[in-house]
Scaffold this motif. Sequence first.
Motif, PDB file in Angstrom:
ATOM      1  N   LEU A   1       0.945  -1.259   0.021  1.00 33.53           N
ATOM      2  CA  LEU A   1      -0.044  -0.022  -0.091  1.00 33.53           C
ATOM      3  C   LEU A   1       0.814   1.328  -0.085  1.00 33.53           C
ATOM      4  O   LEU A   1       1.722   1.426   0.943  1.00 33.53           O
ATOM      5  N   VAL A   2       0.771   1.940  -1.050  1.00 33.37           N
ATOM      6  CA  VAL A   2       1.255   3.439  -0.919  1.00 33.37           C
ATOM      7  C   VAL A   2       0.397   4.448  -0.302  1.00 33.37           C
ATOM      8  O   VAL A   2      -0.737   4.507  -0.807  1.00 33.37           O
ATOM      9  N   SER A   3       0.783   5.119   0.804  1.00 32.91           N
ATOM     10  CA  SER A   3      -0.373   5.853   1.389  1.00 32.91           C
ATOM     11  C   SER A   3       0.522   7.409   1.493  1.00 32.91           C
ATOM     12  O   SER A   3       1.683   7.654   1.482  1.00 32.91           O
TER      13      SER A   3
ATOM     14  N   GLU B   1      -4.487  15.587   2.890  1.00 30.77           N
ATOM     15  CA  GLU B   1      -4.353  16.948   2.221  1.00 30.77           C
ATOM     16  C   GLU B   1      -3.089  16.741   1.205  1.00 30.77           C
ATOM     17  O   GLU B   1      -3.182  17.773   0.514  1.00 30.77           O
ATOM     18  N   ILE B   2      -2.058  16.190   1.577  1.00 27.98           N
ATOM     19  CA  ILE B   2      -1.017  16.027   0.864  1.00 27.98           C
ATOM     20  C   ILE B   2      -1.422  15.618  -0.551  1.00 27.98           C
ATOM     21  O   ILE B   2      -1.042  15.939  -1.617  1.00 27.98           O
ATOM     22  N   ARG B   3      -2.115  14.401  -0.540  1.00 25.77           N
ATOM     23  CA  ARG B   3      -2.854  14.039  -1.858  1.00 25.77           C
ATOM     24  C   ARG B   3      -3.547  14.962  -2.492  1.00 25.77           C
ATOM     25  O   ARG B   3      -3.543  14.928  -3.795  1.00 25.77           O
TER      26      ARG B   3
ATOM     27  N   ILE C   1       4.168   1.628   2.213  1.00 24.58           N
ATOM     28  CA  ILE C   1       5.135   2.687   1.732  1.00 24.58           C
ATOM     29  C   ILE C   1       4.465   4.114   2.097  1.00 24.58           C
ATOM     30  O   ILE C   1       3.455   4.620   1.383  1.00 24.58           O
ATOM     31  N   ILE C   2       5.149   4.782   3.147  1.00 20.93           N
ATOM     32  CA  ILE C   2       4.227   6.214   3.574  1.00 20.93           C
ATOM     33  C   ILE C   2       5.135   7.312   2.688  1.00 20.93           C
ATOM     34  O   ILE C   2       6.281   7.535   2.848  1.00 20.93           O
ATOM     35  N   ASN C   3       4.358   7.765   1.556  1.00 19.63           N
ATOM     36  CA  ASN C   3       4.947   8.653   0.620  1.00 19.63           C
ATOM     37  C   ASN C   3       4.695  10.030   0.808  1.00 19.63           C
ATOM     38  O   ASN C   3       3.867  10.721  -0.014  1.00 19.63           O
ATOM     39  N   GLU C   4       5.552  10.776   1.865  1.00 17.36           N
ATOM     40  CA  GLU C   4       5.458  11.955   2.100  1.00 17.36           C
ATOM     41  C   GLU C   4       6.570  12.723   1.621  1.00 17.36           C
ATOM     42  O   GLU C   4       6.510  13.831   0.636  1.00 17.36           O
TER      43      GLU C   4
END
Length: 198
Positions: free
Chosen positions: A127-129, A133-135, A172-175
């Motif tokens: 899961l890519v998360s 708000e960033i999305r 994967i936390i994609n910030e």
Amino acid sequence: MIKVGLTGGIGAGKTTISKMFKELGVPVYIADDAGKELMNTSAEIRKKIIDLLGEESYNKDLPNRAFIASKVFNDKELLEKLNAIIHPAVAQHFKEWFKRQTYPYIIYEAAILFEKGSQKNFDYTVLVSAPKEIRIKRLLKREDSLKREDIESRMDNQWDDATKRRIADFEIINEEIEDSKKQVVQLNDIILKSAKIS
């Protein structure tokens, strides 16, 4: 060969993460791109979509994506019917692509994976998360100039991250890009080790 399903909500950055895996040498199949290509090239799909949504669905043999999106994104039944046309064709296309691969594992990127119960087709799921708000900010910057209401409507049509998290094997936390790269490298090592064991 290990099959890894990679998914995430709109704006989470699935494609960015897929590119990072590609840079490590991993073959990546992007289901949405394959679906678009098949909509462009398959006369059978074109006929089925026109039968479903009307002549306006295509302009000179090319899909009228804005029209199609406007018809299906607020109508779950129509969206399901459209998916029922495209997804089997993509599944067949993927099978043929998969046969040609030689790397220890492949990644299959799809916006809708858990929603269709497709996780059963993969050895692992990722899961890519990213925070909502960033999305939204990412999507507002995109060239297709979506409005906030459109984005939230599309998000409402997808499962939320909490639901997907319960099913996914990895997340994967994609910030931040650099942090995402580190997570990709770590996960690549884990999967390669698993491929050697199996």
